[in-house]
Write an enzyme that holds these catalytic residues in place. Structure first.
Site, short mmCIF file in Angstrom:
data_model
loop_
_atom_site.label_atom_id
_atom_site.label_comp_id
_atom_site.label_asym_id
_atom_site.label_seq_id
_atom_site.Cartn_x
_atom_site.Cartn_y
_atom_site.Cartn_z
N LYS A 120 -1.52 -0.76 4.16
CA LYS A 120 -1.33 -0.69 5.61
C LYS A 120 -0.30 0.36 5.98
O LYS A 120 -0.54 1.23 6.83
CB LYS A 120 -0.90 -2.05 6.17
CG LYS A 120 -0.86 -2.08 7.69
CD LYS A 120 0.10 -3.11 8.24
CE LYS A 120 1.50 -2.56 8.38
NZ LYS A 120 2.42 -3.40 9.14
N ASP A 138 -3.47 -4.39 10.15
CA ASP A 138 -2.35 -5.31 10.37
C ASP A 138 -2.94 -6.65 10.83
O ASP A 138 -4.15 -6.87 10.77
CB ASP A 138 -1.36 -4.74 11.39
CG ASP A 138 -1.96 -4.62 12.79
OD1 ASP A 138 -3.16 -4.92 12.97
OD2 ASP A 138 -1.22 -4.24 13.72
#
Length: 211
Positions: A120, A138
């Site tokens: 991420k 996320d």
């Protein structure tokens, strides 16, 4: 999900969230890397409040390396999990200095090799600092993608792979921001505003909960 449905969802999102950008404040790839590490389990608003003070002095690897883990921890305390975040930021900073000449690497594999940097965080940096198409998953992207059926998965990695498959590469970075903002404004974790959602006709979650 059928391609026609995917295109309809992307079309609606692109109109509703046109111009959506990263909510973290940054002026360099290094600042973005640090801010993204801080953003884990923390709101972007809180991170921006912390980095506004932090980056006035400690906005380069050279400056950050002057701090001990304990000193940095005190400065980022309100972001939560500060001991672990401080440890990772200092360790990543040292590797950037020793292995990458003080520059945040532009290569995905080099980024995820840094302490505390997962897919991420690496995708956020690649997309927002270097302009490389990427989808960072996320909590918002994970939730919205699964609810819509845009990409199903039990892990962020699975959802990322699904989104990469279903969304044209040139739209990855923009779609990432559209989905995040939709998760923040409409598709909330506890009380999604389904009655206000323009994506409701295409949403698997809505169809299941409104039979």
């Amino acid at each position: 999900m059928h391609k026609k449905k995917i295109n309809a969802i992307l079309d609606i999102l692109s109109k509703e969230y046109a111009g959506a950008k990263c909510a973290l404040n940054f002026r360099s790839p290094y600042e973005l890397l640090v801010a993204t590490i801080l953003s884990a389990q923390c709101t972007d608003e809180r991170v921006n409040m912390v980095t506004e003070k932090l980056f006035k002095v400690y906005n380069t690897p050279e400056k950050m390396a002057e701090l001990t883990e304990e000193q940095l921890g005190e400065k980022i305390k309100s972001c939560g999990f500060y001991n672990n975040k401080s440890k990772n930021i200092i360790a990543a900073t040292r590797e950037i200095l020793t292995k990458h000449g003080g520059e945040v690497p532009r290569n995905f594999d080099d980024l995820v090799a840094l302490p505390g940097v997962g897919r991420k965080t690496a995708n956020v940096v690649m997309s927002n600092a270097f302009g490389v198409p990427a989808i960072a998953v996320d909590t918002h992207v994970f939730r919205v993608s699964n609810r819509l059926g845009l990409a199903k998965g039990k892990t962020p990695d699975e959802v990322e792979q699904g989104l990469m498959k279903n969304i044209p590469r040139e739209m990855w970075s923009d779609a990432h921001h559209y989905i995040i903002w939709h998760g923040r404004k409409v598709c909330n974790a506890r009380k999604p505003k389904c009655e206000e959602c323009s994506l409701a006709p295409y949403c698997e979650f809505y169809s299941k909960t409104n039979k």
